[in-house]
Design a protein around this motif. Structure first.
Motif, mmCIF file in Angstrom:
data_model
loop_
_atom_site.group_PDB
_atom_site.id
_atom_site.type_symbol
_atom_site.label_atom_id
_atom_site.label_comp_id
_atom_site.label_asym_id
_atom_site.label_seq_id
_atom_site.Cartn_x
_atom_site.Cartn_y
_atom_site.Cartn_z
ATOM 1 N N HIS A 1 -5.024 7.998 4.794
ATOM 2 C CA HIS A 1 -5.890 7.253 3.733
ATOM 3 C C HIS A 1 -6.063 5.838 3.929
ATOM 4 O O HIS A 1 -6.883 5.173 2.923
ATOM 5 C CB HIS A 1 -5.007 7.377 2.248
ATOM 6 C CG HIS A 1 -3.752 6.822 2.400
ATOM 7 N ND1 HIS A 1 -2.744 7.282 3.088
ATOM 8 C CD2 HIS A 1 -3.157 5.592 1.707
ATOM 9 C CE1 HIS A 1 -1.387 6.308 2.836
ATOM 10 N NE2 HIS A 1 -2.012 5.325 2.116
ATOM 11 N N LEU A 2 -5.414 5.170 4.991
ATOM 12 C CA LEU A 2 -5.666 4.147 5.082
ATOM 13 C C LEU A 2 -6.998 3.656 6.013
ATOM 14 O O LEU A 2 -7.058 4.517 6.942
ATOM 15 C CB LEU A 2 -4.357 3.344 5.959
ATOM 16 C CG LEU A 2 -3.332 3.269 5.054
ATOM 17 C CD1 LEU A 2 -2.238 2.646 6.002
ATOM 18 C CD2 LEU A 2 -3.418 2.432 3.946
ATOM 19 N N SER A 3 -7.589 2.954 5.672
ATOM 20 C CA SER A 3 -8.855 2.387 6.535
ATOM 21 C C SER A 3 -8.335 1.900 7.959
ATOM 22 O O SER A 3 -7.223 1.565 8.169
ATOM 23 C CB SER A 3 -9.832 1.322 5.994
ATOM 24 O OG SER A 3 -10.138 1.499 4.557
ATOM 25 N N LEU B 1 0.867 -1.134 -0.051
ATOM 26 C CA LEU B 1 0.138 0.024 -0.018
ATOM 27 C C LEU B 1 0.944 1.133 -0.135
ATOM 28 O O LEU B 1 0.159 2.340 -0.276
ATOM 29 C CB LEU B 1 -0.684 0.128 1.313
ATOM 30 C CG LEU B 1 -1.746 -1.300 1.345
ATOM 31 C CD1 LEU B 1 -2.568 -1.204 2.764
ATOM 32 C CD2 LEU B 1 -2.856 -0.990 0.207
ATOM 33 N N LEU B 2 2.013 1.017 0.541
ATOM 34 C CA LEU B 2 2.947 2.421 0.488
ATOM 35 C C LEU B 2 4.244 1.997 0.313
ATOM 36 O O LEU B 2 4.899 0.836 1.031
ATOM 37 C CB LEU B 2 2.612 3.061 1.792
ATOM 38 C CG LEU B 2 3.562 4.592 2.269
ATOM 39 C CD1 LEU B 2 2.395 5.266 2.711
ATOM 40 C CD2 LEU B 2 4.893 4.071 2.745
ATOM 41 N N SER B 3 5.180 2.704 -0.161
ATOM 42 C CA SER B 3 6.720 2.385 -0.168
ATOM 43 C C SER B 3 7.563 3.875 -0.338
ATOM 44 O O SER B 3 7.046 4.640 -0.891
ATOM 45 C CB SER B 3 6.954 1.704 -1.338
ATOM 46 O OG SER B 3 8.471 1.651 -1.336
ATOM 47 N N LEU C 1 1.194 -2.496 12.696
ATOM 48 C CA LEU C 1 0.719 -1.295 12.866
ATOM 49 C C LEU C 1 -0.932 -1.438 13.034
ATOM 50 O O LEU C 1 -1.673 -1.841 12.190
ATOM 51 C CB LEU C 1 1.091 -0.314 11.857
ATOM 52 C CG LEU C 1 0.458 1.055 11.771
ATOM 53 C CD1 LEU C 1 1.137 1.731 13.316
ATOM 54 C CD2 LEU C 1 0.682 1.734 10.679
ATOM 55 N N VAL C 2 -1.275 -0.719 14.021
ATOM 56 C CA VAL C 2 -2.867 -0.694 14.303
ATOM 57 C C VAL C 2 -3.069 0.842 13.876
ATOM 58 O O VAL C 2 -2.772 1.658 14.292
ATOM 59 C CB VAL C 2 -3.326 -0.696 15.788
ATOM 60 C CG1 VAL C 2 -4.900 -0.573 15.954
ATOM 61 C CG2 VAL C 2 -3.032 -2.413 16.239
ATOM 62 N N LYS C 3 -4.097 1.053 13.032
ATOM 63 C CA LYS C 3 -4.600 2.234 12.254
ATOM 64 C C LYS C 3 -6.155 2.529 12.880
ATOM 65 O O LYS C 3 -7.041 1.604 12.907
ATOM 66 C CB LYS C 3 -4.872 2.283 10.815
ATOM 67 C CG LYS C 3 -5.491 3.272 10.182
ATOM 68 C CD LYS C 3 -4.742 4.811 10.327
ATOM 69 C CE LYS C 3 -5.387 5.959 9.620
ATOM 70 N NZ LYS C 3 -6.659 6.133 9.842
ATOM 71 N N LYS C 4 -6.176 3.638 13.818
ATOM 72 C CA LYS C 4 -7.723 3.866 14.509
ATOM 73 C C LYS C 4 -8.364 4.062 13.264
ATOM 74 O O LYS C 4 -8.232 4.714 12.361
ATOM 75 C CB LYS C 4 -7.330 4.945 15.447
ATOM 76 C CG LYS C 4 -6.526 4.433 16.660
ATOM 77 C CD LYS C 4 -6.369 5.482 17.753
ATOM 78 C CE LYS C 4 -5.601 5.367 19.152
ATOM 79 N NZ LYS C 4 -5.678 6.155 19.878
#
Length: 537
Positions: free
Chosen positions: A513-515, A499-501, A534-537
């Motif tokens: 931009h991540l869910s 998703l990203l680099s 990684l936990v994205k809230k």
């Protein structure tokens, strides 16, 4: 006041004076402790010692048996009957009149203290409102539903572990319950019997080696872990080995059952068991004077919870149903599920909705309970009479469903400690960051838990990178103790999609931009890499 009234009062006083009370007598020490610890095979099996060594858990006085001289002196005391003993708590469970029990303290200097089960006698009696007596077991079975156990396994991603070959082989599970009627004859357990996976057991209630008797409750519990009918039903750890212990007397609810449970757990520990499942809990008793209250649910008050805490400290994973009182006047978690280091399991239905009967927390001291959830409403068991799959309701079944997967998970990471295993399970649960009184940390995802521990194993030599905050909201930052230009960052979904680099780690990395969810952050440096969940809230 007339003569008849005086006679009645006199009779009542006489009856009260001579009524039998339950109590625990605790001793000051263990005079032969040094000798036992110097010869550990006199108190623990080699398998138990190996489990301790693997987890760096030292032997101590709690492993030493109760002193035989102390035991005999109390046993021979006038008016005293010894019903059970506990090496972990250095105590005897006794019965006698109040006066006979009270006199022990002054007669024997080796007694540390005495605790009466009757709260009105106990020194530190608590006076909060007593809860209503709850049913022995809340269990209903639909005899004509012949589905399979797929949902209750897949909900936990236990099938992922099975597909990787982790089916409980080499792991030992003790089930402490109320009886295992027909488990020695039902075809659903033929696979266990043929492969010698039932290692033994004991009936602590009857003090006999016949544990295939009493209630069918333990049979249903065993089926959720070790039952097998080709094409119809598979337990969550079909290749595990089992000890079957009876500590619950279904004809009554008495404090002695707590002490018998502790005896059974001590036996499990001495044999080298890895996981204990208990689908039992204690809050109220036939004699209301013995009842616990919510204020006792602190993990430190009840005899059984104190024993459970010691059991966990020996290096076992203790899994316990949280209770079936969610829609009753009691509502809360029972003992020993209230103990801090017991993995307390609540119940959901097939669609992951909390079951209304599932007891909830928090404990009186504010800790999260239940810890985790599994299917316990319309869960599948093997019917003890018909030998076919049937549905059942109760946290009695969410607990063994979970316990079996725990054993498979630990099989995958045999060098992890019991605390590391339990913590990974909690962290994998779907409400880990937002626990509440009903769901606790939620439903574990054992596939995610396995990925987490696998990643942690691969990062042992690459510790100079820190990602923060975690959990994160819109951005993440990096702390690197050298030139950041030599590092590359990639973010993947758990399905492996990149998703990203970026190679610019000196700036904040935007992740708005991540869910919301869990992602894999990979940091690469020369020929090394580090993976971070990684936990994205």
């Amino acid at each position: 006041m007339n003569k008849n009234t005086l006679l009645f009062i006199g009779l009542l006083v006489s009856i009260c004076s001579f009524s039998q009370e339950d109590a625990w007598v605790f001793f000051n020490n263990k005079p032969n402790a040094a000798s036992y610890i110097a010869n550990p095979l006199t108190m623990l099996s080699q398998r138990a010692l190996d489990r301790r060594e693997k987890q760096n858990i030292a032997l101590d006085d709690k492993d030493v048996p109760v002193d035989i001289n102390y035991y005999n002196q109390i046993k021979n005391a006038t008016g005293i009957t010894v019903l059970a003993k506990s090496k972990w708590l250095n105590a005897l469970h006794i019965q006698g009149t109040e006066s006979a029990i009270t006199n022990l303290k002054s007669n024997y200097s080796f007694i540390k203290n005495i605790e009466f089960a009757n709260k009105s006698i106990a020194v530190s009696a608590k006076t909060t409102t007593v809860a209503k007596q709850q049913q022995k077991f809340t269990e209903t079975i639909t005899e004509f539903n012949y589905g399979n156990a797929a949902n209750q396994i897949k909900m936990l991603h236990g099938d992922f572990l099975h597909q990787q070959g982790f089916t409980g082989s080499g792991m030992q599970i003790a089930i402490i319950d109320a009886g295992f009627t027909n488990a020695n004859t039902l075809a659903a357990f033929q696979r266990l019997r043929d492969n010698n996976q039932i290692l033994g057991g004991y009936n602590f209630v009857n003090r006999s080696t016949n544990f295939y008797t009493g209630s069918s409750h333990g049979t249903h519990v065993l089926s959720d872990i070790g039952g097998y009918i080709d094409g119809q039903f598979v337990g969550t750890a079909p290749d595990a080995s089992f000890y079957l212990f009876v500590s619950e007397d279904t004809s009554r609810e008495v404090p002695l059952e707590e002490s018998l449970w502790v005896e059974a757990a001590e036996k499990a520990d001495s044999l080298g068991v890895d996981v204990i499942n208990t689908s039992l809990g204690y809050t109220t008793f036939d004699n209301a004077n013995y009842n616990y209250t919510y204020s006792d649910m602190d993990g430190k008050t009840t005899f059984i919870s104190r024993g459970a805490e010691i059991g966990a400290s020996r290096g076992m994973v203790l899994v316990n149903s949280v209770g079936n009182s969610g829609n009753s006047s009691w509502k809360y978690v029972g003992a020993p599920a209230d103990a801090e280091n017991v993995l307390a399991v609540g119940a959901v239905d097939a669609s992951k909705t909390i079951a209304n009967f599932s007891s909830y927390g928090p404990t009186v001291d504010g800790r999260v309970k239940p810890d985790v959830l599994a299917q316990g409403q319309a869960a599948y068991v093997i019917h003890y009479q018909y030998g076919t799959p049937a549905t059942a309701n109760g946290t009695s079944f969410s607990s063994p469903i979970l316990a079996g997967v725990v054993a498979c998970f630990w099989q995958a990471f045999p060098n992890k400690t019991h605390t590391e295993i339990v913590e990974a399970i909690k962290q994998s649960s779907d409400k880990y960051n937002t626990p509440d009184a009903h769901y606790g940390y939620g439903i574990p995802n054992f596939e995610l838990a396995k990925q987490t521990l696998t990643i942690s194993n691969s990062n042992n030599d690459f510790t100079n990178v820190v990602v923060y905050p975690n959990p994160a909201t819109d951005t993440i930052h990096f702390k690197i103790n050298e030139d950041q230009s030599n590092y590359q960052l990639k973010i993947f979904s758990l399905l492996g999609e990149q998703l990203l680099s970026t190679t610019n780690l000196s700036k904040n990395i935007a992740i708005s931009h991540l869910s919301s969810g869990i992602y894999l952050v990979q940091i690469q440096h020369k020929n090394q890499h580090k993976n971070i969940l990684l936990v994205k809230k």
